[in-house]
Write a protein that holds these residues in place. Structure first.
Motif, PDB file in Angstrom:
ATOM      1  N   ARG A  78      -6.216  -3.419  -6.606  1.00 47.91           N
ATOM      2  CA  ARG A  78      -4.779  -3.130  -6.562  1.00 47.91           C
ATOM      3  C   ARG A  78      -4.132  -3.541  -7.871  1.00 47.91           C
ATOM      4  NH1 ARG A  78      -2.045  -4.751  -2.089  1.00 47.91           N
ATOM      5  NH2 ARG A  78      -3.944  -4.556  -0.922  1.00 47.91           N
ATOM      6  N   ILE A  79      -3.035  -2.878  -8.146  1.00 49.23           N
ATOM      7  CA  ILE A  79      -2.214  -3.204  -9.306  1.00 49.23           C
ATOM      8  C   ILE A  79      -0.794  -3.352  -8.796  1.00 49.23           C
ATOM      9  CG2 ILE A  79      -1.318  -2.361 -11.515  1.00 49.23           C
ATOM     10  CD1 ILE A  79      -4.004  -0.901 -11.872  1.00 49.23           C
ATOM     11  N   ALA A  80      -0.161  -4.456  -9.125  1.00 50.95           N
ATOM     12  CA  ALA A  80       1.197  -4.731  -8.655  1.00 50.95           C
ATOM     13  C   ALA A  80       2.202  -3.799  -9.324  1.00 50.95           C
ATOM     14  CB  ALA A  80       1.567  -6.180  -8.951  1.00 50.95           C
ATOM     15  N   ALA A  81       3.313  -3.551  -8.644  1.00 58.49           N
ATOM     16  CA  ALA A  81       4.407  -2.771  -9.228  1.00 58.49           C
ATOM     17  C   ALA A  81       4.889  -3.462 -10.489  1.00 58.49           C
ATOM     18  CB  ALA A  81       5.552  -2.655  -8.228  1.00 58.49           C
ATOM     19  N   GLY A  82       5.136  -2.662 -11.520  1.00 55.37           N
ATOM     20  CA  GLY A  82       5.675  -3.211 -12.762  1.00 55.37           C
ATOM     21  C   GLY A  82       4.723  -4.092 -13.526  1.00 55.37           C
ATOM     22  N   ALA A  83       3.433  -3.942 -13.294  1.00 54.28           N
ATOM     23  CA  ALA A  83       2.448  -4.761 -14.013  1.00 54.28           C
ATOM     24  C   ALA A  83       2.586  -4.518 -15.511  1.00 54.28           C
ATOM     25  CB  ALA A  83       1.039  -4.434 -13.540  1.00 54.28           C
ATOM     26  N   GLY A  84       2.770  -5.573 -16.244  1.00 53.33           N
ATOM     27  CA  GLY A  84       2.952  -5.472 -17.685  1.00 53.33           C
ATOM     28  C   GLY A  84       1.667  -5.748 -18.429  1.00 53.33           C
ATOM     29  N   PRO A  85       1.725  -5.675 -19.759  1.00 50.54           N
ATOM     30  CA  PRO A  85       0.524  -5.876 -20.564  1.00 50.54           C
ATOM     31  C   PRO A  85      -0.195  -7.187 -20.262  1.00 50.54           C
ATOM     32  CG  PRO A  85       2.308  -5.074 -21.931  1.00 50.54           C
ATOM     33  CD  PRO A  85       2.884  -5.349 -20.577  1.00 50.54           C
ATOM     34  N   GLY A  86       0.535  -8.281 -20.109  1.00 48.52           N
ATOM     35  CA  GLY A  86      -0.100  -9.566 -19.834  1.00 48.52           C
ATOM     36  C   GLY A  86      -0.853  -9.561 -18.518  1.00 48.52           C
ATOM     37  N   ASP A  87      -0.257  -8.944 -17.475  1.00 45.39           N
ATOM     38  CA  ASP A  87      -0.906  -8.843 -16.166  1.00 45.39           C
ATOM     39  C   ASP A  87      -2.175  -8.007 -16.278  1.00 45.39           C
ATOM     40  OD1 ASP A  87       1.404 -10.052 -14.804  1.00 45.39           O
ATOM     41  OD2 ASP A  87       2.387  -8.122 -15.156  1.00 45.39           O
ATOM     42  N   LEU A  88      -2.083  -6.909 -17.013  1.00 43.12           N
ATOM     43  CA  LEU A  88      -3.189  -5.970 -17.064  1.00 43.12           C
ATOM     44  C   LEU A  88      -4.299  -6.413 -18.006  1.00 43.12           C
ATOM     45  CD1 LEU A  88      -1.067  -2.738 -16.814  1.00 43.12           C
ATOM     46  CD2 LEU A  88      -2.467  -3.789 -15.026  1.00 43.12           C
ATOM     47  N   GLU A  89      -3.963  -7.176 -19.056  1.00 40.52           N
ATOM     48  CA  GLU A  89      -5.013  -7.694 -19.949  1.00 40.52           C
ATOM     49  C   GLU A  89      -5.962  -8.604 -19.198  1.00 40.52           C
ATOM     50  OE1 GLU A  89      -2.900  -9.543 -23.154  1.00 40.52           O
ATOM     51  OE2 GLU A  89      -2.260  -7.621 -23.978  1.00 40.52           O
ATOM     52  N   ALA A  90      -5.468  -9.231 -18.126  1.00 40.85           N
ATOM     53  CA  ALA A  90      -6.313 -10.120 -17.340  1.00 40.85           C
ATOM     54  C   ALA A  90      -7.335  -9.350 -16.510  1.00 40.85           C
ATOM     55  CB  ALA A  90      -5.447 -10.981 -16.416  1.00 40.85           C
ATOM     56  N   ILE A  91      -7.095  -8.061 -16.270  1.00 34.74           N
ATOM     57  CA  ILE A  91      -8.011  -7.295 -15.412  1.00 34.74           C
ATOM     58  C   ILE A  91      -8.719  -6.160 -16.127  1.00 34.74           C
ATOM     59  CG2 ILE A  91      -6.751  -7.854 -13.298  1.00 34.74           C
ATOM     60  CD1 ILE A  91      -5.746  -4.888 -13.382  1.00 34.74           C
ATOM     61  N   GLY A  92      -8.289  -5.787 -17.326  1.00 33.78           N
ATOM     62  CA  GLY A  92      -8.914  -4.664 -18.018  1.00 33.78           C
ATOM     63  C   GLY A  92      -8.291  -4.444 -19.380  1.00 33.78           C
TER      64      GLY A  92
END
Length: 161
Positions: A78-92
């Motif tokens: 899952r990806i949270a609403a409004g996931a920003g670069p910092g959130d996404l760098e942690a997963i991919g």
């Protein structure tokens, strides 16, 4: 055998996206907030995921790529609403979209045109990493995603201004 599906708590397949999802730039004035997404039923042997967002109706002759996220750990579903670069760098890793920015670029079809289709696709990949930097041109990245895809699940949102 499980069925690979992609869903969002924010919209159903073929339903309109919301104004908060609209791009903030170009001539759009939305919040450029990515919707929450979740997937389930990936095939056995999935070693990573990639996520793309594509508008086949953009008046470019080749559509418009709004988001490319890759090398997503197989434990992520899952990806949270409004996931920003910092959130996404942690997963991919993320690549440049057709706006020339990295990450999610929301819908921004020409004003007055019929609703465009925004196709979110999650790819279950046979490799843990594509081994490419985020600076790789998105066409090359997509080629490598398709070369390693075991299965896909899609969710289409509609948007017009």
């Amino acid at each position: 055998m499980s069925h690979f599906t992609l869903t969002s708590p924010e919209f159903k397949d073929q339903d309109p996206l919301q104004r908060v999802h609209e791009y903030d730039g170009f001539d759009g004035s939305g919040q450029n907030r990515s919707p929450a997404l979740q997937w389930q039923g990936a095939p056995e042997g999935s070693k990573s995921f990639a996520l793309t967002l594509y508008d086949p109706d953009a008046p470019t002759g080749s559509g418009f790529w709004h988001w490319i996220l890759f090398d997503v750990d197989p434990s992520v579903t899952r990806i949270a609403a409004g996931a920003g670069p910092g959130d996404l760098e942690a997963i991919g890793a993320q690549a440049s979209n057709d706006y020339g920015t990295t990450g999610y670029g929301g819908p921004c079809p020409p004003k007055g045109s019929p609703a465009h289709r925004y196709i979110f696709t999650v790819h279950a990949l046979s490799v843990p990493k594509l081994g490419l930097p985020g600076s790789t041109p998105n066409a090359v990245l997509r080629f490598m995603i398709y070369q390693n895809t075991l299965a896909t699940a899609t969710l289409t949102g509609l948007y017009k201004r």
